[in-house]
Design a protein around this motif. Structure first.
Motif, PDB file in Angstrom:
ATOM      1  N   THR A   1       1.188  -4.214 -11.829  1.00 13.96           N
ATOM      2  CA  THR A   1       0.067  -3.315 -11.878  1.00 13.96           C
ATOM      3  C   THR A   1      -0.072  -2.454 -10.545  1.00 13.96           C
ATOM      4  O   THR A   1       0.544  -2.925  -9.663  1.00 13.96           O
ATOM      5  CB  THR A   1      -1.273  -3.982 -12.049  1.00 13.96           C
ATOM      6  OG1 THR A   1      -2.303  -2.918 -12.458  1.00 13.96           O
ATOM      7  CG2 THR A   1      -1.693  -4.765 -10.816  1.00 13.96           C
ATOM      8  N   ARG A   2      -0.537  -1.306 -10.777  1.00 11.36           N
ATOM      9  CA  ARG A   2      -0.954  -0.465  -9.561  1.00 11.36           C
ATOM     10  C   ARG A   2      -2.495  -0.270  -9.397  1.00 11.36           C
ATOM     11  O   ARG A   2      -2.998   0.283 -10.354  1.00 11.36           O
ATOM     12  CB  ARG A   2      -0.112   0.913  -9.537  1.00 11.36           C
ATOM     13  CG  ARG A   2       1.204   0.503  -9.979  1.00 11.36           C
ATOM     14  CD  ARG A   2       2.028   1.900 -10.714  1.00 11.36           C
ATOM     15  NE  ARG A   2       3.167   1.724 -11.049  1.00 11.36           N
ATOM     16  CZ  ARG A   2       4.415   1.908 -10.282  1.00 11.36           C
ATOM     17  NH1 ARG A   2       4.353   2.044  -9.043  1.00 11.36           N
ATOM     18  NH2 ARG A   2       5.521   1.524 -10.750  1.00 11.36           N
ATOM     19  N   ILE A   3      -3.039  -0.597  -8.300  1.00 12.04           N
ATOM     20  CA  ILE A   3      -4.546  -0.508  -8.221  1.00 12.04           C
ATOM     21  C   ILE A   3      -5.011   0.485  -7.315  1.00 12.04           C
ATOM     22  O   ILE A   3      -4.418   0.643  -6.446  1.00 12.04           O
ATOM     23  CB  ILE A   3      -4.951  -1.833  -7.674  1.00 12.04           C
ATOM     24  CG1 ILE A   3      -4.365  -3.189  -8.151  1.00 12.04           C
ATOM     25  CG2 ILE A   3      -6.416  -1.880  -7.505  1.00 12.04           C
ATOM     26  CD1 ILE A   3      -4.498  -4.623  -7.193  1.00 12.04           C
ATOM     27  N   ALA A   4      -5.863   1.625  -8.071  1.00 13.08           N
ATOM     28  CA  ALA A   4      -6.172   2.581  -7.165  1.00 13.08           C
ATOM     29  C   ALA A   4      -7.223   2.154  -6.190  1.00 13.08           C
ATOM     30  O   ALA A   4      -8.123   1.475  -6.282  1.00 13.08           O
ATOM     31  CB  ALA A   4      -6.929   3.412  -8.290  1.00 13.08           C
ATOM     32  N   VAL A   5      -6.822   2.665  -4.874  1.00 14.95           N
ATOM     33  CA  VAL A   5      -7.707   2.386  -3.754  1.00 14.95           C
ATOM     34  C   VAL A   5      -8.129   3.750  -3.065  1.00 14.95           C
ATOM     35  O   VAL A   5      -8.364   4.631  -3.842  1.00 14.95           O
ATOM     36  CB  VAL A   5      -7.014   1.524  -2.872  1.00 14.95           C
ATOM     37  CG1 VAL A   5      -6.883   0.011  -3.292  1.00 14.95           C
ATOM     38  CG2 VAL A   5      -5.720   1.808  -2.352  1.00 14.95           C
ATOM     39  N   GLY A   6      -8.407   3.726  -1.996  1.00 13.94           N
ATOM     40  CA  GLY A   6      -9.065   5.061  -1.318  1.00 13.94           C
ATOM     41  C   GLY A   6      -7.970   5.632  -0.756  1.00 13.94           C
ATOM     42  O   GLY A   6      -7.047   5.648  -0.968  1.00 13.94           O
ATOM     43  N   HIS A   7      -8.532   6.892   0.066  1.00 23.12           N
ATOM     44  CA  HIS A   7      -7.357   7.570   0.583  1.00 23.12           C
ATOM     45  C   HIS A   7      -6.729   7.271   1.656  1.00 23.12           C
ATOM     46  O   HIS A   7      -7.191   6.299   2.535  1.00 23.12           O
ATOM     47  CB  HIS A   7      -8.265   9.022   1.153  1.00 23.12           C
ATOM     48  CG  HIS A   7      -8.358  10.075   0.408  1.00 23.12           C
ATOM     49  ND1 HIS A   7      -7.280  10.969   0.255  1.00 23.12           N
ATOM     50  CD2 HIS A   7      -9.363  10.821  -0.117  1.00 23.12           C
ATOM     51  CE1 HIS A   7      -7.740  11.836  -0.520  1.00 23.12           C
ATOM     52  NE2 HIS A   7      -8.925  11.677  -0.636  1.00 23.12           N
ATOM     53  N   ASP A   8      -5.547   7.181   1.766  1.00 20.11           N
ATOM     54  CA  ASP A   8      -4.261   7.082   2.668  1.00 20.11           C
ATOM     55  C   ASP A   8      -4.686   5.366   3.012  1.00 20.11           C
ATOM     56  O   ASP A   8      -4.968   5.070   4.133  1.00 20.11           O
ATOM     57  CB  ASP A   8      -4.641   7.737   4.252  1.00 20.11           C
ATOM     58  CG  ASP A   8      -3.622   7.600   5.123  1.00 20.11           C
ATOM     59  OD1 ASP A   8      -2.515   7.287   4.637  1.00 20.11           O
ATOM     60  OD2 ASP A   8      -3.746   7.795   6.179  1.00 20.11           O
TER      61      ASP A   8
ATOM     62  N   THR B   1       0.920  -1.378   0.213  1.00 22.15           N
ATOM     63  CA  THR B   1       0.031  -0.074  -0.012  1.00 22.15           C
ATOM     64  C   THR B   1       0.851   1.248   0.046  1.00 22.15           C
ATOM     65  O   THR B   1       1.997   1.326   0.657  1.00 22.15           O
ATOM     66  CB  THR B   1      -0.962  -0.098   1.322  1.00 22.15           C
ATOM     67  OG1 THR B   1      -0.214  -0.120   2.335  1.00 22.15           O
ATOM     68  CG2 THR B   1      -1.892  -1.119   1.251  1.00 22.15           C
ATOM     69  N   SER B   2       0.373   2.273  -0.770  1.00 16.60           N
ATOM     70  CA  SER B   2       1.356   3.591  -0.678  1.00 16.60           C
ATOM     71  C   SER B   2       0.139   4.762  -0.242  1.00 16.60           C
ATOM     72  O   SER B   2      -0.610   4.934  -1.136  1.00 16.60           O
ATOM     73  CB  SER B   2       1.551   3.833  -1.984  1.00 16.60           C
ATOM     74  OG  SER B   2       2.747   2.881  -2.394  1.00 16.60           O
ATOM     75  N   GLU B   3       0.319   5.268   0.826  1.00 23.20           N
ATOM     76  CA  GLU B   3      -0.478   6.062   1.465  1.00 23.20           C
ATOM     77  C   GLU B   3      -0.700   7.311   0.791  1.00 23.20           C
ATOM     78  O   GLU B   3      -1.986   7.691   0.412  1.00 23.20           O
ATOM     79  CB  GLU B   3       0.074   6.555   2.801  1.00 23.20           C
ATOM     80  CG  GLU B   3       0.400   5.538   3.833  1.00 23.20           C
ATOM     81  CD  GLU B   3       1.092   6.183   4.954  1.00 23.20           C
ATOM     82  OE1 GLU B   3       0.549   7.347   5.214  1.00 23.20           O
ATOM     83  OE2 GLU B   3       1.957   5.771   5.650  1.00 23.20           O
ATOM     84  N   GLY B   4       0.380   8.014  -0.124  1.00 22.84           N
ATOM     85  CA  GLY B   4       0.255   9.243  -0.836  1.00 22.84           C
ATOM     86  C   GLY B   4      -0.317   9.023  -1.851  1.00 22.84           C
ATOM     87  O   GLY B   4      -1.084  10.043  -2.343  1.00 22.84           O
ATOM     88  N   SER B   5      -0.020   8.050  -2.515  1.00 20.79           N
ATOM     89  CA  SER B   5      -0.364   7.954  -4.145  1.00 20.79           C
ATOM     90  C   SER B   5      -1.878   6.866  -4.034  1.00 20.79           C
ATOM     91  O   SER B   5      -2.165   6.896  -5.144  1.00 20.79           O
ATOM     92  CB  SER B   5       0.648   6.748  -4.707  1.00 20.79           C
ATOM     93  OG  SER B   5       1.827   7.666  -4.860  1.00 20.79           O
ATOM     94  N   GLU B   6      -2.293   6.626  -2.929  1.00 22.10           N
ATOM     95  CA  GLU B   6      -3.432   6.012  -2.793  1.00 22.10           C
ATOM     96  C   GLU B   6      -3.535   4.747  -3.616  1.00 22.10           C
ATOM     97  O   GLU B   6      -4.570   4.654  -4.673  1.00 22.10           O
ATOM     98  CB  GLU B   6      -4.698   6.937  -2.899  1.00 22.10           C
ATOM     99  CG  GLU B   6      -4.538   8.036  -1.946  1.00 22.10           C
ATOM    100  CD  GLU B   6      -5.091   9.269  -2.545  1.00 22.10           C
ATOM    101  OE1 GLU B   6      -5.775   9.630  -3.693  1.00 22.10           O
ATOM    102  OE2 GLU B   6      -4.788  10.218  -1.816  1.00 22.10           O
ATOM    103  N   ILE B   7      -2.690   3.819  -4.037  1.00 24.11           N
ATOM    104  CA  ILE B   7      -2.572   2.810  -4.562  1.00 24.11           C
ATOM    105  C   ILE B   7      -2.084   1.468  -3.887  1.00 24.11           C
ATOM    106  O   ILE B   7      -1.608   1.675  -2.722  1.00 24.11           O
ATOM    107  CB  ILE B   7      -1.754   3.136  -5.648  1.00 24.11           C
ATOM    108  CG1 ILE B   7      -0.439   3.414  -5.372  1.00 24.11           C
ATOM    109  CG2 ILE B   7      -2.199   4.068  -6.843  1.00 24.11           C
ATOM    110  CD1 ILE B   7       0.520   3.146  -6.415  1.00 24.11           C
TER     111      ILE B   7
END
Lengths: 362, 635
Positions: free
Chosen positions: B350-357, B311-317
């Motif tokens: 891949t990089r999967i878009a998720v939610g905030h933080d 998980t990447s907090e800032g990129s939300e992915i």
């Protein structure tokens, strides 16, 4: 006077000689004193320097504080820590093990270092509350690191990070040159060079002081009536008994009575003693400038290279003063002894010319 | 959250600010369909959001434990339906959660209470609350049930507790900011990671470590160095124990931040270690040009060791890494890899878009679903591990309205405003605190005007900002300055900037652990306070007003908000005076002085005050200086 003795402390043993007991062996049963086969380490087999100030046993591992780095002997190999690894100074004067955490603390000529998980963190008088960078002694009790320095004693509380300094302003210390410390759950003792022994009561937080009743003289007018001399170098508090080393003899104090040991009336090979380590209330080891000595409560044994022939030598002195020479084939690396620690029945000895491992011979 | 959603938020903001929100506690949805954002406007009242930060399946897989960071609760959901089973109140600002090896107990660390909540998994009741160290952040029980190990972020140690009674037996020195503990698969070792860098010489690359603890002996046996790493978060192992992975941040703080357009601020990386890797750990990047993975936090390896999720907090992915390809890459290419923005293309699937933080993750017992806790959105992203696509988003019961503070916090944590989405406020203010680093912020040449990063808690009343006092207020500090020098990209709209400032101003001071209960001072602290306020030196000479500690460091925050020359400027500094920093929790934020050249509070006076320009101190003995510092630690 002080400067002279400090110089002597750091000189190699070759410059220091003293008369040894010369009693001839007498007939009769020789006390059964521990015998060792000494294996000696030097730079030739990996020790960082031959001048070894301190030694610490940590299970199967042995730490050696030398004049040129800290050595760790493990699995038959030496690993060396230097200032490049973060060690406070190349000269490691004292060592202590935190039995709770397994961390090792090293007092150096340039600050106090903690070795934990192979990494070093250093405290100095500039970057921390440490009272002085010359750290002669260190001892761990619970969460407190007690430190003996050239400018008083101090305590670092590992939980709060707070430093408490002890000196002439808040203790009965006259001189502030603190050479040794022995911390236990009940008492903490300091060997204060020129100021006798300082005692800190962990419960009452009160200080007490033990001095030579003869004052600052080399005369012994009141033997067994107090500490043998003001110029103390080492303390060891075991089983509620205090063992104290000075440059003019040694003392044992059980809380009520003092008993002093001088070369002339004991088996000590010299009054000039750098280190003492109690085994229990009755037994102790002494590191002198003329060899390693063991006292079992009655008898004495001395282990050293002969002062004349340099051949390995062991002598046993019984309660009557009879001295017997025991045939041995090995001895500590040098007779100028600076540090002692135990590994089961074995003994490790820091000397001015190498580190010695005395392997107990049943 | 999409940009369209943001637009809707902004449109409704004016009206929303006037609304008083009613608390809204809906039944959690677990429909499997993507949840609709039900936020209808922005309101000024502070609302309490759950803010899920960690997820954990129950031992039999029937329940999902959701640790809610802001609402101070552990929510228990039905793992198959998502239905709420129970909400269990824990301590303040919980951060870490784990199960006992036998599954009978849940442990939660409460960071602002300095406590550990013990929850019985059968009754779902809190059965004990035990005191631990400062800011406990994670907890693990050993396999034998003998000890609990608690990582304390502020006291930089690991507390070892009796697992039955909670009695603390000892503390093990860890690195700075000890926060996350992971056991090796066989349980024989514990690996501790740290959110703050260890001290290093001034203007050298940061260093962190993985503190390795022998579980049976409860002693530190190794410290694996993490070179150039300032902040590390979760660590995970492959099931076979041959591969360990740490999520971490690699700052480039020795070069001017103005080089952001050259990828010059941070590298978001993983450190790999273990038998699969070799003798030495290997650092690999997650970033690609224009596709950064800002602030990696959670890491998880699938049991078959096929994929690694980050998980990447800032990129939300969530970044999906092909583990065999990753291992093949590091063994067939010459390192170092960390700053090679072309490297991750070799192993990122891949990089999967998720939610905030996005923070903690949990893999369903059958391995088919990966759940991701989106802290600042109160949602759980559900990822299909067969397709590595987002399957659904589940919204937890939470207030429907977006508060100003929540929006400000989202703005603080998201990297979307910076050039190519590289960094966010939270990159340098870890969990809204500080980073322990010094930065070369402005385009005035390499090595010029180095500044230490100051904490941002309890800021109200400490303006102006910047070490040169150049920014009169937070809107200036966070707006034009940030946009120009930091983001080099998109500007905030006025309301977003206002919300961000409101959030930052709302950050309270953390509890001061050096104060006694009742705020009485110890004798040493009392003596230190007398030195702090003294007007006469030890020789009886009056100390000029402007050279007394209490003059510049006055008021409740310890600053008179004026600038002075305290004799600490360097030849490489630009001309001008230095702002008086506030003293709030000053003990925590080493190093000190405007450029971070003092490694400790002591060095401010033992090294950097030769002419008594930074207060009259050279008449003090060492014990007195220690007293002064003991007092400062209570501020």
């Amino acid at each position: 006077m002080k400067r002279i003795f400090v110089t002597a402390f750091f000189l190699s043993a070759s410059l220091l000689t003293s008369a040894a007991p010369a009693d001839a062996p007498k007939a009769g049963a020789v006390p059964n004193m521990p015998r060792f086969r000494f294996e000696n380490f030097s730079t030739a087999n990996g020790l960082p320097d031959n001048h070894v100030y301190s030694v610490l046993v940590d299970g199967d591992r042995v730490w050696a504080g030398t004049n040129n780095g800290l050595g760790l002997y493990e699995n038959g190999k030496w690993k060396v820590f230097t200032t490049k690894d973060g060690l406070a100074h190349r000269a490691v004067l004292s060592l202590a093990l935190d039995k709770n955490t397994g961390d090792v603390w090293a007092g150096t000529m340039g600050g106090l270092s903690r070795i934990s998980g192979g990494q070093i963190k250093t405290y100095t008088q500039l970057n921390s509350g440490l009272s002085n960078d010359v750290v002669y002694g260190v001892s761990i009790e619970g969460e407190d690191v007690w430190v003996a320095t050239a400018a008083g004693a101090c305590r670092l509380n590992l939980r709060t990070g707070a430093w408490d300094l002890y000196n002439e302003r808040n203790t009965p210390m006259v001189e502030i040159w603190v050479y040794g410390v022995s911390a236990t759950p009940t008492k903490v003792y300091f060997a204060v060079w020129g100021s006798g022994i300082l005692e800190y009561d962990q419960k009452t937080k009160a200080w007490d002081k033990y001095e030579d009743p003869d004052g600052e003289t080399e005369l012994v007018l009141f033997k067994d009536q107090g500490l043998i001399h003001e110029i103390t170098t080492s303390v060891s508090y075991v089983d509620h008994v205090l063992w104290a080393a000075t440059y003019f003899g040694n003392s044992r104090y059980d809380g009520r009575y003092w008993h002093n040991f001088l070369m002339k009336d004991s088996g000590l090979p010299s009054n000039f003693t750098n280190a003492v380590k109690g085994v229990d209330a009755n037994r102790a080891w002494f590191g002198t400038d003329n060899g390693l000595a063991y006292y079992d409560g009655t008898n004495w044994a001395v282990y050293r290279p002969s002062l004349t022939t340099h051949k390995p030598e062991m002598t046993v002195r019984d309660a009557a003063g009879h001295v017997t020479e025991i045939h041995v084939t090995s001895a500590p690396a040098h007779n100028y002894i600076l540090g002692i620690d135990f590994q089961g029945k074995d003994i490790w000895v820091a000397t001015a010319e190498g580190l010695s491992h005395g392997i107990f011979q049943p | 959250m999409s940009r369209q959603a943001h637009g809707r938020l902004r449109a409704g903001a004016v009206g929303g600010m006037l609304l008083i929100a009613a608390a809204f506690f809906a039944v959690a949805l677990w429909t499997g369909d993507e949840a609709q954002a039900v936020i209808t406007g922005r309101v000024g009242d502070p609302l309490v959001y759950p803010s899920p930060i960690e997820l954990l399946y129950s031992p039999n897989g029937t329940q999902l434990y959701v640790l809610c960071n802001e609402s101070d609760e552990l929510r228990v959901l039905d793992a198959s339906t998502g239905a709420a089973i129970k909400s269990i109140q824990v301590g303040h600002i919980p951060r870490g959660i784990s199960l006992s090896p036998d599954g009978s107990r849940l442990f939660v660390t409460n960071t602002w209470d300095d406590t550990l909540s013990v929850i019985d998994t059968a009754s779902l009741q809190v059965v004990a609350e035990w005191p631990v160290g400062a800011e406990p952040s994670s907890v693990i029980e050993d396999r034998g049930g003998k000890h609990l190990f608690v990582a304390n972020r502020i006291s930089n140690d690991v507390a070892v507790l009796n697992a039955r009674t909670g009695a603390e037996e000892k503390r093990l020195a860890a690195g700075r900011g000890a926060s996350y503990i992971t056991p090796s698969p066989d349980g024989s070792r514990l690996y501790v990671t740290h959110v703050y860098p260890n001290p290093t010489p001034h203007r050298t690359a940061p260093e962190s470590e993985i503190t390795v603890i022998d579980t049976a002996r409860a002693v530190v046996v190794d410290r694996i160095p993490l070179h150039s790493i300032a902040h590390s978060f979760h660590l995970t192992f492959s099931r076979d124990g041959r591969l360990g992975v740490v999520a971490e941040m690699h700052p480039k703080n020795l070069v001017p931040l103005a080089h952001l357009e050259h990828g010059g601020a941070f590298v978001d990386t993983l450190t790999l270690f273990g038998t699969d890797v070799g003798d030495k750990p290997v650092e690999v990047p997650l970033d690609e040009l224009e596709r950064y993975a800002a602030r990696p936090f959670g890491v998880l390896i699938t049991p078959d060791k096929k994929f690694l999720y980050v998980t990447s907090e800032g990129s939300e992915i969530v970044t999906v890494v092909d583990v065999p390809r990753l291992l093949r890459y590091i063994h067939t290419h010459q390192g170092p890899f960390a700053e090679d923005l072309s490297a991750s293309g070799n192993y990122v699937v891949t990089r999967i878009a998720v939610g905030h933080d996005p923070r903690g993750m949990a893999l369903s017992p059958d391995g088919s679903k990966l759940l991701v806790a989106n802290r600042l959105e109160d949602t759980i992203s559900v990822i299909d591990t067969h397709t590595n696509r987002l399957a659904s988003t589940v919204r937890l019961a939470a207030p429907k309205q977006m508060s100003v503070l929540r929006h400000g916090e989202q703005t603080f944590y998201t990297a979307r405003y910076s050039f190519q989405g590289q960094i966010a406020c939270a990159n340098c203010h870890i969990d809204s605190t500080f980073d322990g680093l010094q930065w070369d912020l402005e385009p005035d040449g390499f090595g010029r005007d180095i500044v230490d990063n100051r904490p941002i808690e309890d800021l109200k009343g400490t303006e102006p900002y910047k070490w040169n006092g150049g920014n009169p207020n937070l809107p200036t500090e966070c707006g034009p300055r940030t946009e120009k020098y930091f983001w080099r990209s998109e500007q905030y709209d006025d309301l977003t900037l206002s919300d961000l400032v409101t959030y930052i101003q709302s950050l309270p001071p953390r509890p001061n652990r050096y104060k006694l209960p009742g705020y009485e001072l110890t004798p040493a602290q009392e003596r230190g306070k007398a030195l702090f306020v003294r007007a006469v030196d030890k020789f009886g000479a009056p100390i000029p007003l402007t050279n007394r500690c209490v003059y510049c460091h006055s008021g409740p925050k310890g600053t008179n908000q004026k600038s002075f020359d305290v004799g600490t400027k360097k030849a490489t500094d630009n001309p001008g005076l230095l702002d008086t920093p506030q003293l709030t929790n000053i003990a925590l934020s080493a190093p000190y002085l405007h450029d971070g050249s003092a490694s400790s509070l002591e060095e401010i006076w033992t090294v950097f005050n030769p002419e008594d320009k930074h207060g009259r101190t050279n008449d003090l003995t060492k014990d007195e200086l220690n007293d002064l510092i003991e007092y400062l630690r209570t501020r």
